[in-house]
Design an enzyme around this catalytic site. Structure first.
Site, PDB file in Angstrom:
ATOM      1  N   TRP A   1       0.800  -1.227   0.000  1.00  0.00           N
ATOM      2  CA  TRP A   1       0.000   0.000   0.000  1.00  0.00           C
ATOM      3  C   TRP A   1       0.828   1.269   0.000  1.00  0.00           C
ATOM      4  O   TRP A   1       0.314   2.348  -0.259  1.00  0.00           O
ATOM      5  CB  TRP A   1      -0.943   0.025   1.210  1.00  0.00           C
ATOM      6  CG  TRP A   1      -0.291  -0.271   2.532  1.00  0.00           C
ATOM      7  CD1 TRP A   1      -0.326  -1.444   3.212  1.00  0.00           C
ATOM      8  CD2 TRP A   1       0.509   0.621   3.334  1.00  0.00           C
ATOM      9  NE1 TRP A   1       0.392  -1.356   4.374  1.00  0.00           N
ATOM     10  CE2 TRP A   1       0.917  -0.091   4.483  1.00  0.00           C
ATOM     11  CE3 TRP A   1       0.910   1.959   3.193  1.00  0.00           C
ATOM     12  CZ2 TRP A   1       1.708   0.476   5.470  1.00  0.00           C
ATOM     13  CZ3 TRP A   1       1.707   2.533   4.180  1.00  0.00           C
ATOM     14  CH2 TRP A   1       2.093   1.780   5.293  1.00  0.00           C
ATOM     15  N   ASN A   2       2.121   1.192   0.326  1.00  0.00           N
ATOM     16  CA  ASN A   2       2.865   2.431   0.534  1.00  0.00           C
ATOM     17  C   ASN A   2       3.226   3.162  -0.757  1.00  0.00           C
ATOM     18  O   ASN A   2       3.390   4.377  -0.756  1.00  0.00           O
ATOM     19  CB  ASN A   2       4.119   2.183   1.391  1.00  0.00           C
ATOM     20  CG  ASN A   2       5.049   1.157   0.796  1.00  0.00           C
ATOM     21  OD1 ASN A   2       4.669   0.341  -0.043  1.00  0.00           O
ATOM     22  ND2 ASN A   2       6.291   1.175   1.240  1.00  0.00           N
TER      23      ASN A   2
ATOM     24  N   LYS B   1      -2.087  -8.305  -7.803  1.00  0.00           N
ATOM     25  CA  LYS B   1      -2.956  -8.229  -6.633  1.00  0.00           C
ATOM     26  C   LYS B   1      -2.497  -7.036  -5.797  1.00  0.00           C
ATOM     27  O   LYS B   1      -1.535  -7.117  -5.053  1.00  0.00           O
ATOM     28  CB  LYS B   1      -2.863  -9.542  -5.839  1.00  0.00           C
ATOM     29  CG  LYS B   1      -4.053  -9.842  -4.927  1.00  0.00           C
ATOM     30  CD  LYS B   1      -4.171  -8.913  -3.755  1.00  0.00           C
ATOM     31  CE  LYS B   1      -2.991  -9.010  -2.805  1.00  0.00           C
ATOM     32  NZ  LYS B   1      -3.130  -8.014  -1.664  1.00  0.00           N
ATOM     33  N   PRO B   2      -3.178  -5.872  -5.939  1.00  0.00           N
ATOM     34  CA  PRO B   2      -2.779  -4.709  -5.146  1.00  0.00           C
ATOM     35  C   PRO B   2      -3.250  -4.823  -3.709  1.00  0.00           C
ATOM     36  O   PRO B   2      -4.153  -5.598  -3.397  1.00  0.00           O
ATOM     37  CB  PRO B   2      -3.486  -3.551  -5.875  1.00  0.00           C
ATOM     38  CG  PRO B   2      -4.717  -4.178  -6.452  1.00  0.00           C
ATOM     39  CD  PRO B   2      -4.321  -5.593  -6.809  1.00  0.00           C
TER      40      PRO B   2
ATOM     41  N   GLY C   1       6.745  -6.399   0.140  1.00  0.00           N
ATOM     42  CA  GLY C   1       6.000  -6.339   1.391  1.00  0.00           C
ATOM     43  C   GLY C   1       6.855  -6.819   2.549  1.00  0.00           C
ATOM     44  O   GLY C   1       8.084  -6.833   2.482  1.00  0.00           O
ATOM     45  N   SER C   2       6.189  -7.247   3.592  1.00  0.00           N
ATOM     46  CA  SER C   2       6.899  -7.627   4.818  1.00  0.00           C
ATOM     47  C   SER C   2       7.645  -8.943   4.652  1.00  0.00           C
ATOM     48  O   SER C   2       7.265  -9.800   3.842  1.00  0.00           O
ATOM     49  CB  SER C   2       5.904  -7.747   5.980  1.00  0.00           C
ATOM     50  OG  SER C   2       5.097  -8.906   5.827  1.00  0.00           O
TER      51      SER C   2
ATOM     52  N   GLU D   1      11.039  -8.425  -2.616  1.00  0.00           N
ATOM     53  CA  GLU D   1      11.556  -7.175  -2.057  1.00  0.00           C
ATOM     54  C   GLU D   1      10.870  -7.016  -0.715  1.00  0.00           C
ATOM     55  O   GLU D   1       9.709  -6.638  -0.636  1.00  0.00           O
ATOM     56  CB  GLU D   1      11.253  -6.009  -3.002  1.00  0.00           C
ATOM     57  CG  GLU D   1      12.116  -4.792  -2.744  1.00  0.00           C
ATOM     58  CD  GLU D   1      11.549  -3.904  -1.655  1.00  0.00           C
ATOM     59  OE1 GLU D   1      12.039  -4.024  -0.502  1.00  0.00           O
ATOM     60  OE2 GLU D   1      10.641  -3.120  -1.915  1.00  0.00           O
TER      61      GLU D   1
ATOM     62  N   ARG E   1      10.768  10.936   3.414  1.00  0.00           N
ATOM     63  CA  ARG E   1      10.159  10.624   2.117  1.00  0.00           C
ATOM     64  C   ARG E   1       9.039   9.610   2.332  1.00  0.00           C
ATOM     65  O   ARG E   1       9.207   8.611   3.011  1.00  0.00           O
ATOM     66  CB  ARG E   1      11.232  10.049   1.179  1.00  0.00           C
ATOM     67  CG  ARG E   1      10.725   9.686  -0.211  1.00  0.00           C
ATOM     68  CD  ARG E   1      11.919   9.341  -1.097  1.00  0.00           C
ATOM     69  NE  ARG E   1      11.508   8.882  -2.412  1.00  0.00           N
ATOM     70  CZ  ARG E   1      11.622   7.619  -2.839  1.00  0.00           C
ATOM     71  NH1 ARG E   1      12.152   6.705  -2.024  1.00  0.00           N
ATOM     72  NH2 ARG E   1      11.230   7.261  -4.040  1.00  0.00           N
TER      73      ARG E   1
ATOM     74  N   CYS F   1      10.258   0.882   3.003  1.00  0.00           N
ATOM     75  CA  CYS F   1      11.264  -0.074   3.465  1.00  0.00           C
ATOM     76  C   CYS F   1      12.662   0.517   3.379  1.00  0.00           C
ATOM     77  O   CYS F   1      13.594   0.013   3.996  1.00  0.00           O
ATOM     78  CB  CYS F   1      11.169  -1.363   2.659  1.00  0.00           C
ATOM     79  SG  CYS F   1      11.237  -1.109   0.880  1.00  0.00           S
TER      80      CYS F   1
ATOM     81  N   SER G   1      16.641   4.989  -4.717  1.00  0.00           N
ATOM     82  CA  SER G   1      15.711   4.402  -5.687  1.00  0.00           C
ATOM     83  C   SER G   1      15.851   5.073  -7.048  1.00  0.00           C
ATOM     84  O   SER G   1      15.804   6.299  -7.159  1.00  0.00           O
ATOM     85  CB  SER G   1      14.275   4.552  -5.189  1.00  0.00           C
ATOM     86  OG  SER G   1      14.102   3.932  -3.936  1.00  0.00           O
TER      87      SER G   1
ATOM     88  N   GLU H   1      14.889  -5.440  -8.642  1.00  0.00           N
ATOM     89  CA  GLU H   1      13.920  -4.742  -9.476  1.00  0.00           C
ATOM     90  C   GLU H   1      14.579  -3.484 -10.024  1.00  0.00           C
ATOM     91  O   GLU H   1      15.355  -2.835  -9.340  1.00  0.00           O
ATOM     92  CB  GLU H   1      12.666  -4.375  -8.680  1.00  0.00           C
ATOM     93  CG  GLU H   1      11.882  -5.600  -8.232  1.00  0.00           C
ATOM     94  CD  GLU H   1      10.558  -5.252  -7.573  1.00  0.00           C
ATOM     95  OE1 GLU H   1       9.540  -5.835  -7.963  1.00  0.00           O
ATOM     96  OE2 GLU H   1      10.553  -4.401  -6.654  1.00  0.00           O
TER      97      GLU H   1
END
Length: 476
Positions: free
Chosen positions: A149-150, A173-174, A227-228, A249, A277, A283, A440, A457
């Site tokens: 979600w971030n 799948k968001p 995600g986590s 990731e 930011r 993360c 990034s 990525e």
């Protein structure tokens, strides 16, 4: 009008079971939209569609695929403002952060438009046998993409763009907190020339069962997840049953080290960027700030001044720097981290109190004298809290920085370039920002080591995550 149904085979469908869930605006806690919730039958339909569409897409020339991705970049760049507004509405981040994300998200389409034509192979000769060694890269197959979600736009495009460049079909799948941005991207991809069925979007409240079902379908060959670490471990276990190619990731616990010879303006600006930011909901956020004792007070004073100047409020307003956190659970976890640190002796220099009224707000907060055993030192804060510790010895701070199961990103500030490079090489992290608070970049391989993930990525490596290497032994 917002897109709120499932997107399967180029069509908007309400879902097999007709179930829906609410998306909440974190600034006022009001319902933004009711979104269709996918079920197993919807996943099967999406896999069928992706399989059929991929046959033609994979057969297209790299230039054909490149032009479609280039068009997607042009369209998304032209609509950056609209995407930024939608990101803020469902995620809460301030307008400047949302505009930055929308531009960053679009850039993945341009980068992988250029990479699509550069899946270079190799022809050489075996030294012993004399046979020719021919190496080429082929699309791996269907990819399941699971995003957080971030960054509701960028984490999707960072996966979709390389998958399409490689020639793969995808099901994405968001996160249920922020599905609207990814759904809104689909008409744009249609306009850019992405064929029906190649990209499918399945929001759901039953993520675990839905994703697990897809990972056990033999047509799926890649699972790409952001995600986590806890969820990543579960997906890796599911992926093992079909020996899927994983691109993971996962979590981070980033150290930011400020040496005594650092340029203070550069260090404070870098810390603000690395910490604030996306409101710290990243993360890559600086989680543990280590400052040399000689400059600790000067650094803390300047950082506190910069943090105190930030204006908190609804991110849609132009002069707001800090929006709300994404939900109540995230806000409450951040508050608990601060309370725990203070109970262990930390000094509160700024913030630290949940404001009254609606919305999931938490103020910019600065803590000093944070104990090494504080919860926030060992877990991601994911909020606007700068937790500062001091050090005097270089070897000691490197050991403290490496003392975590995570290894995504670290930050180092020093004017001694030789020392900076030596420290970077000794840090057990997949990425290091040297005198920079931002790492990034679509052109760079993003990813971590240890419990922070597998694969990369962005960069050239990002497309190879969606390709298999084939070797042909030949004589002529």
């Amino acid at each position: 009008m917002e897109c709120t149904d499932l997107y399967i085979n180029g069509r908007w469908v309400p879902g097999a079971g007709g179930a829906r869930f609410d998306v909440i605006n974190p600034a006022d806690e009001r319902v933004l939209a009711s979104v269709a919730s996918a079920e197993i039958a919807d996943a099967d339909a999406a896999l069928d569609a992706a399989e059929a569409a991929m046959k033609d897409w994979a057969a297209r020339t790299p230039r054909d695929r490149s032009e479609v991705l280039r068009k997607a970049w042009e369209l998304m760049t032209a609509r950056q403002e609209a995407f930024a507004r939608l990101i803020t509405r469902e995620n809460g981040k301030a307008r400047a952060d949302a505009m930055g994300e929308a531009g960053y998200a679009a850039e993945f389409f341009r980068w992988f438009a250029e990479e699509a034509v550069r899946a270079d192979g190799l022809i050489t000769r075996a030294p012993a046998s004399g046979a020719r060694i021919v190496v080429q890269h082929k699309p791996v197959g269907l990819a399941v993409l699971v995003t957080p979600w971030n960054y509701p736009a960028a984490m999707g495009t960072r996966k979709i763009a390389p998958a399409l460049a490689a020639g793969c079909g995808v099901i994405i799948k968001p996160a249920s907190e922020t599905p609207l941005t990814m759904l809104a991207l689909m008409p744009l991809l249609e306009e850019a020339g992405v064929p029906p069925g190649l990209v499918n979007v399945l929001p759901t409240t039953g993520s675990g069962a839905l994703v697990d079902h897809m990972l056990h379908d033999p047509r799926v060959r890649v699972i790409s997840f952001t995600g986590s670490t806890g969820v990543g471990r579960k997906l890796l276990k599911s992926a093992a049953d079909q020996v899927l190619k994983p691109a993971m990731e996962l979590g981070g616990n980033a150290p930011l080290i400020v040496f005594e010879d650092a340029d203070m303006e550069t260090a404070v600006a870098g810390a603000m960027l690395a910490k604030m930011r996306n409101l710290g909901e990243a993360c890559t956020a600086a989680n543990r700030i280590y400052v040399h004792a000689e400059v600790a007070e000067a650094f803390t004073a300047q950082l506190t001044e910069r943090m105190a100047a930030l204006k908190v409020g609804n991110g849609l307003e132009a002069d707001i720097d800090v929006g709300p956190l994404v939900n109540a659970a995230t806000r409450d976890k951040v508050a608990a981290f601060v309370e725990d640190a203070m109970a262990r002796g930390a000094e509160l220099r700024l913030g630290g109190k949940v404001p009254e009224g609606p919305g999931f707000f938490y103020p910019p907060t600065v803590l000093t004298n944070v104990a090494p055993d504080a919860d926030c030192v060992h877990d991601e804060i994911f909020g606007p809290v700068a937790a500062i510790q001091t050090f005097t010895d270089q070897d000691e701070v490197i050991a403290r920085a490496n003392d975590t199961e995570y290894g995504l990103v670290a930050y180092v500030f020093t004017e001694d370039f030789r020392r900076g490079m030596q420290v970077c090489e000794r840090l057990d992290y997949g990425m290091v920002g040297l005198n920079r608070g931002l790492v990034s970049d679509p052109a760079a391989p993003f990813g971590g080591v240890k419990q922070s993930g597998l694969g990369r990525e962005g960069g050239h490596e990002g497309m190879l995550e969606f390709m298999e290497t084939q070797y042909i032994s030949a004589s002529w």
